[in-house]
Design a protein around this motif. Structure first.
Motif, PDB file in Angstrom:
ATOM      1  N   LEU A  48       0.800  -1.115   0.012  1.00 25.29           N
ATOM      2  CA  LEU A  48      -0.151  -0.005  -0.075  1.00 25.29           C
ATOM      3  C   LEU A  48       0.883   1.317   0.031  1.00 25.29           C
ATOM      4  CD1 LEU A  48      -2.923   0.780  -0.048  1.00 25.29           C
ATOM      5  CD2 LEU A  48      -2.898   0.982   2.549  1.00 25.29           C
TER       6      LEU A  48
ATOM      7  N   TRP B 111      -2.098   2.189  -6.121  1.00 27.09           N
ATOM      8  CA  TRP B 111      -2.923   3.135  -5.594  1.00 27.09           C
ATOM      9  C   TRP B 111      -2.810   4.447  -5.877  1.00 27.09           C
ATOM     10  CZ3 TRP B 111      -6.788   0.526  -3.887  1.00 27.09           C
ATOM     11  CH2 TRP B 111      -6.705  -0.721  -3.328  1.00 27.09           C
TER      12      TRP B 111
ATOM     13  N   LEU C 108      -9.177   5.651  -0.476  1.00 29.87           N
ATOM     14  CA  LEU C 108      -8.617   5.071   0.681  1.00 29.87           C
ATOM     15  C   LEU C 108      -9.134   5.661   1.890  1.00 29.87           C
ATOM     16  CD1 LEU C 108      -5.037   4.058  -0.578  1.00 29.87           C
ATOM     17  CD2 LEU C 108      -7.218   2.861  -0.630  1.00 29.87           C
TER      18      LEU C 108
ATOM     19  N   ALA D 193      -6.588  -2.331   5.185  1.00 31.25           N
ATOM     20  CA  ALA D 193      -5.234  -2.414   4.185  1.00 31.25           C
ATOM     21  C   ALA D 193      -5.608  -4.016   3.772  1.00 31.25           C
ATOM     22  CB  ALA D 193      -4.051  -2.333   4.750  1.00 31.25           C
TER      23      ALA D 193
ATOM     24  N   SER E 185      -5.846  -4.777  -0.224  1.00 33.56           N
ATOM     25  CA  SER E 185      -4.865  -5.736  -0.879  1.00 33.56           C
ATOM     26  C   SER E 185      -5.693  -6.937  -1.345  1.00 33.56           C
ATOM     27  CB  SER E 185      -3.896  -6.392  -0.091  1.00 33.56           C
ATOM     28  OG  SER E 185      -4.208  -7.063   1.053  1.00 33.56           O
TER      29      SER E 185
END
Length: 413
Positions: free
Chosen positions: A328, A347, A354, A397, A401
């Motif tokens: 990340l 990202w 996020l 996270a 992912s």
């Protein structure tokens, strides 16, 4: 009958210059916030570096209540005790000799930029009015401050920008040297570019800015609206770097959440704003200054400032490990408790997405441009709150992912 207050009401009654999240906070304590539905969040945003002592800190509440029972407002035809005490404290703790109080960072910067113009013209004639500032900087939302900041998205669409402002690349000493001249009245810099990615200035860059201002008789102005009041582990960023400006602006954390700002200046600079040249109806308000005095006393304590450094080490280590585990973050930058988590390639451009995902998992963070997640938590955030916030970031996270892997696999198929 009172209308139900909800996020939907915003879209009906508020000017649409903001696009707030769906969450409506109603109560806070320390670094925890609860919304209308009773859901709890760990606040790692600090109200954008404002809530330096968290929410409803007892010391600030006490100062506000005590002053509220004495005196709320007098016009600037008079002065008042809280304003004088706070101004005296600020001059004792900084390089400055004089203080001008305002209500926001934009107002403090407006005062500083007007002072710079006045200083230049008084000392060098009508041609000495140029202000040098950094591209991608942020200094507020008034017409003058958006003109000084090097971000066209904030200044476009409002007619001609204020002239006499030159922009240079942040941390590029060659560009800075080429820009500063006898026509320069001031060089304006943020020690850390907060809104544009949490980019710290290099020491040599700030030192060169100081040298150039001395050489050409210009003011060096530090915008410490975001970096001031203990945020970097020193009371102000200029102390961290060891480079002293002529003028400094502070806001955000100085009031701990109560609207308060100030421009600090040396005698030599301040004398150019003589009687009648500038003012503020609410600047130096007794309520705000009483809270500011309490905040300054508390944040100035050595254990508070030292705690910023230890929290920095723990947070950066934890965030780097988290980011690496889940692909990340490619790194974490910043000083003290102003941190930027730089997003990895998959990202990039998705910081807002996020921020929303983290919020849904019960943790409040910020973005700094499209590629950086920014954290600016309370300077006294408790270890348990940090760990809980990190656990919630971890959960988000893991989900992110997993989604990213699934998307990649589908593309390959």
């Amino acid at each position: 009958m009172m209308e139900t207050v909800s996020r939907d009401l915003f879209d009906r009654v508020m000017v649409p210059n903001y696009s707030p999240m769906g969450t409506v906070p109603v109560h806070g304590s320390g670094s925890r916030i609860w919304d209308q539905n009773g859901k709890e969040y760990i606040d790692l945003s600090g109200g954008i570096a404002v809530n330096a002592l968290g929410h409803c800190h007892a010391v600030l509440v006490q100062a506000l209540v005590e002053q509220a029972q004495k005196l709320w407002h007098v016009s600037n035809i008079y002065t008042n005790e809280p304003a004088l005490r706070l101004a005296s404290e600020l001059t004792q703790r900084t390089f400055a000799d004089r203080v001008f109080f305002a209500n926001s960072g934009a107002e403090a910067n407006e005062a500083a930029f007007k002072l710079a113009r006045r200083f230049g013209i008084n000392t060098g004639g009508d041609a000495k009015y140029e202000i040098i500032a950094a591209n991608k900087s942020f200094h507020g939302r008034s017409l003058f401050t958006v003109s000084v900041a090097g971000q066209r998205k904030y200044s476009e669409g409002f007619g001609p920008a204020i002239g006499g402002i030159r922009h240079v690349t942040f941390n590029d000493e060659v560009e800075l040297e080429a820009a500063v001249s006898n026509a320069t009245c001031a060089v304006v810099l943020e020690p850390i570019l907060g809104e544009s990615g949490v980019l710290p200035a290099t020491l040599s860059y700030l030192q060169r800015a100081r040298e150039l201002c001395d050489k050409y008789g210009a003011l060096l102005i530090f915008d410490e609206v975001q970096t001031g009041m203990g945020r970097l582990g020193s009371l102000f960023a200029y102390e961290h770097y060891g480079v002293v400006p002529d003028v400094m602006t502070i806001a955000k954390a100085i009031g701990g959440g109560f609207p308060l700002a100030a421009m600090l200046a040396t005698d030599d600079a301040a004398r150019h704003l003589s009687v009648g040249t500038h003012g503020s109806t609410f600047g130096g308000n007794p309520l705000a200054c009483a809270v500011g005095e309490a905040a300054l006393h508390y944040i100035s304590q050595p254990d508070v400032l030292q705690g910023v450094t230890s929290r920095h080490t723990y947070l950066v280590s934890s965030l780097c490990e988290l980011g690496k585990r889940h692909g990340l973050f490619e790194g974490v930058r910043g000083i003290g408790l102003l941190l930027g988590c730089v997003l990895t390639e998959p990202w990039k451009g998705r910081a807002r997405e996020l921020v929303e995902m983290f919020l849904s998992h019960g943790v409040m963070v910020l973005q700094a441009g499209p590629d950086v997640i920014r954290l600016a938590p309370s300077l006294v955030i408790e270890q348990g709150e940090i760990d809980e916030g990190l656990a919630r970031l971890e959960a988000a996270a893991m989900l992110l992912s997993h989604v990213q892997r699934s998307t990649s696999e589908n593309v390959e198929i």
